[in-house]
Design a protein around this motif. Structure first.
Motif, mmCIF file in Angstrom:
data_model
loop_
_atom_site.group_PDB
_atom_site.id
_atom_site.type_symbol
_atom_site.label_atom_id
_atom_site.label_comp_id
_atom_site.label_asym_id
_atom_site.label_seq_id
_atom_site.Cartn_x
_atom_site.Cartn_y
_atom_site.Cartn_z
ATOM 1 N N ASP A 140 30.785 12.524 -15.500
ATOM 2 C CA ASP A 140 31.642 11.896 -14.504
ATOM 3 C C ASP A 140 31.209 10.452 -14.261
ATOM 4 O O ASP A 140 30.552 9.834 -15.107
ATOM 5 C CB ASP A 140 31.618 12.721 -13.215
ATOM 6 N N SER A 141 31.562 9.910 -13.100
ATOM 7 C CA SER A 141 31.314 8.492 -12.830
ATOM 8 C C SER A 141 29.834 8.142 -12.761
ATOM 9 O O SER A 141 29.445 7.011 -13.072
ATOM 10 C CB SER A 141 32.001 8.070 -11.525
ATOM 11 N N ILE A 142 29.001 9.093 -12.350
ATOM 12 C CA ILE A 142 27.572 8.804 -12.277
ATOM 13 C C ILE A 142 26.983 8.700 -13.677
ATOM 14 O O ILE A 142 26.179 7.807 -13.963
ATOM 15 C CB ILE A 142 26.861 9.872 -11.423
ATOM 16 N N ALA A 143 27.389 9.588 -14.584
ATOM 17 C CA ALA A 143 26.959 9.464 -15.974
ATOM 18 C C ALA A 143 27.561 8.214 -16.623
ATOM 19 O O ALA A 143 26.928 7.575 -17.473
ATOM 20 C CB ALA A 143 27.368 10.711 -16.757
ATOM 21 N N TYR A 144 28.766 7.868 -16.219
ATOM 22 C CA TYR A 144 29.432 6.670 -16.734
ATOM 23 C C TYR A 144 28.672 5.398 -16.348
ATOM 24 O O TYR A 144 28.674 4.409 -17.082
ATOM 25 C CB TYR A 144 30.854 6.631 -16.190
ATOM 26 N N GLY A 145 28.005 5.433 -15.201
ATOM 27 C CA GLY A 145 27.249 4.271 -14.738
ATOM 28 C C GLY A 145 27.978 3.417 -13.736
ATOM 29 O O GLY A 145 27.655 2.236 -13.563
ATOM 30 N N ARG A 146 28.945 4.012 -13.030
ATOM 31 C CA ARG A 146 29.687 3.254 -12.023
ATOM 32 C C ARG A 146 28.731 2.667 -10.972
ATOM 33 O O ARG A 146 27.763 3.305 -10.589
ATOM 34 C CB ARG A 146 30.711 4.169 -11.350
ATOM 35 N N CYS A 147 29.010 1.458 -10.544
ATOM 36 C CA CYS A 147 28.246 0.723 -9.521
ATOM 37 C C CYS A 147 26.946 0.127 -10.052
ATOM 38 O O CYS A 147 26.137 -0.387 -9.279
ATOM 39 C CB CYS A 147 27.942 1.584 -8.295
ATOM 40 N N ASP A 148 26.726 0.199 -11.370
ATOM 41 C CA ASP A 148 25.539 -0.430 -11.951
ATOM 42 C C ASP A 148 25.967 -1.287 -13.135
ATOM 43 O O ASP A 148 26.400 -0.750 -14.161
ATOM 44 C CB ASP A 148 24.538 0.630 -12.405
ATOM 45 N N PRO A 149 25.857 -2.614 -13.038
ATOM 46 C CA PRO A 149 26.274 -3.482 -14.154
ATOM 47 C C PRO A 149 25.521 -3.201 -15.455
ATOM 48 O O PRO A 149 26.014 -3.539 -16.536
ATOM 49 C CB PRO A 149 25.959 -4.895 -13.630
ATOM 50 N N ARG A 150 24.351 -2.562 -15.354
ATOM 51 C CA ARG A 150 23.577 -2.256 -16.558
ATOM 52 C C ARG A 150 24.006 -0.959 -17.227
ATOM 53 O O ARG A 150 23.454 -0.569 -18.250
ATOM 54 C CB ARG A 150 22.089 -2.185 -16.224
ATOM 55 N N GLY A 151 25.003 -0.276 -16.660
ATOM 56 C CA GLY A 151 25.511 0.925 -17.315
ATOM 57 C C GLY A 151 24.854 2.214 -16.899
ATOM 58 O O GLY A 151 25.093 3.262 -17.508
#
Length: 326
Positions: A140-151
């Motif tokens: 989901d979005s946490i694995a996607y890296g949402r809210c972190d520019p570094r992914g």
């Protein structure tokens, strides 16, 4: 070299009295070891396992050395195109328990797909990312890296994994924000083939724990009580590709800071229920489970909106995953 008995029993059919097939590439093929563990030699047939090679593993447990006569055993490592020759042992429940007790903590029992197409148990490296080469991440979005520019933690894992062996290591992050486990289980089969994965990392489920704010009953409920079907499907998908399934549990959330997302509300109680449901399923099915709750527990400062980790939060999750799995 480990002893490989020259006299093999005909390939038997698994029966109710011997319900377990165990692939051995090392000392369990030795009739002396079988007699010491099971009280007799067990039905055995030649078998092979594609996509693996072996490496030596020093043994320090005196009882294991005494039984096998060796202080170096073998462990499996992923290698695309390689084949490990071994044998399938036909075991009872009691035999399998004895084999579990014999193996040292460096090993753990997991499902593999033999070259014949038969599913069998095998003792693999207890740290699932240590022998991995080609990793697919779905979630989901946490694995996607949402809210972190570094992914996010997944991008950090990809960078370190590929840097360790640029020629052979690959990481494919296929996470989709907003996905439930049911959606991940439906989408994943079509995604794996071209990527030739040996490890499937599933980091989803927080959306399954959300409570609907709509007064109308949902058309379907993907909550914790219904997770088993999705996890069963993901396990079958991973096995079909002979990929090791690793399931990551939900991260801690600060429900006082979470807002409504598309008519959904996230609560700590439901997230904890999800955590326990997933952990229980993994334990029952001998699947690797990584508890992601504690690294952020009580650290609201590491969350952007009470739900999604900030960069420092993802760094903490990355360090945790690598410490546990590699």
């Amino acid at each position: 070299m480990l002893i490989n008995p020259s006299r093999k029993a005909p390939h038997p059919t698994v029966t109710a009295s011997r319900p377990h097939a165990l692939f051995s590439f090392g000392t369990l093929r030795d009739e002396r070891v079988q007699t010491a563990l099971f009280g007799r030699a067990v039905p055995t047939a030649a078998a092979s396992l594609r996509g693996y090679t072996t490496r030596p593993l020093p043994i320090t447990v005196p009882s294991v050395i005494a039984t096998s006569g060796l202080d170096v055993h073998l462990t499996l490592e992923r290698a695309y195109g390689a084949v490990v020759e071994g044998a399938v042992l036909r075991l009872t429940e009691q035999d399998l328990a004895a084999a579990d007790a014999y193996e040292v903590d460096d090993y753990t029992r997991r499902r593999v797909l033999l070259s014949s197409g038969e599913s069998a148990w095998a003792y693999l490296d207890a740290r699932p990312l240590r022998p991995a080469a080609r990793i697919v991440i779905v979630g989901d979005s946490i694995a996607y890296g949402r809210c972190d520019p570094r992914g996010g933690w997944a991008a950090r894992l990809a960078a370190s994994h590929i840097a360790a062996n640029e020629a052979d290591h690959r990481v494919f992050n296929l996470a989709i924000p907003g996905s439930t486990l049911a959606e991940v289980s439906e989408q994943t089969p079509a995604l794996l083939g071209p990527r030739l994965p040996d490890t499937l990392l599933v980091a989803a489920g927080i959306n399954d724990s959300a409570v609907s704010l709509s007064p109308a009953p949902p058309a379907h409920d993907d909550g914790p009580a219904h997770l088993a079907d999705s996890l069963d499907a993901l396990a079958a998908t991973a096995l079909a590709h002979n990929a090791r399934l690793v399931v990551l549990g939900p991260v801690w959330l600060d429900e006082e800071r979470t807002r409504d997302y598309g008519g959904l509300r996230f609560t700590e109680a439901r997230a904890l229920e999800l955590r326990e449901s997933v952990r229980t399923w993994c334990r029952r099915n001998h699947v690797d489970y990584v508890d992601m709750w504690e690294p952020l527990h009580g650290r609201s400062d590491l969350l952007v909106d009470g739900l999604h980790p900030a960069g420092e939060g993802h760094e903490a999750l990355y360090r945790h995953v690598t410490a546990v799995c590699r």
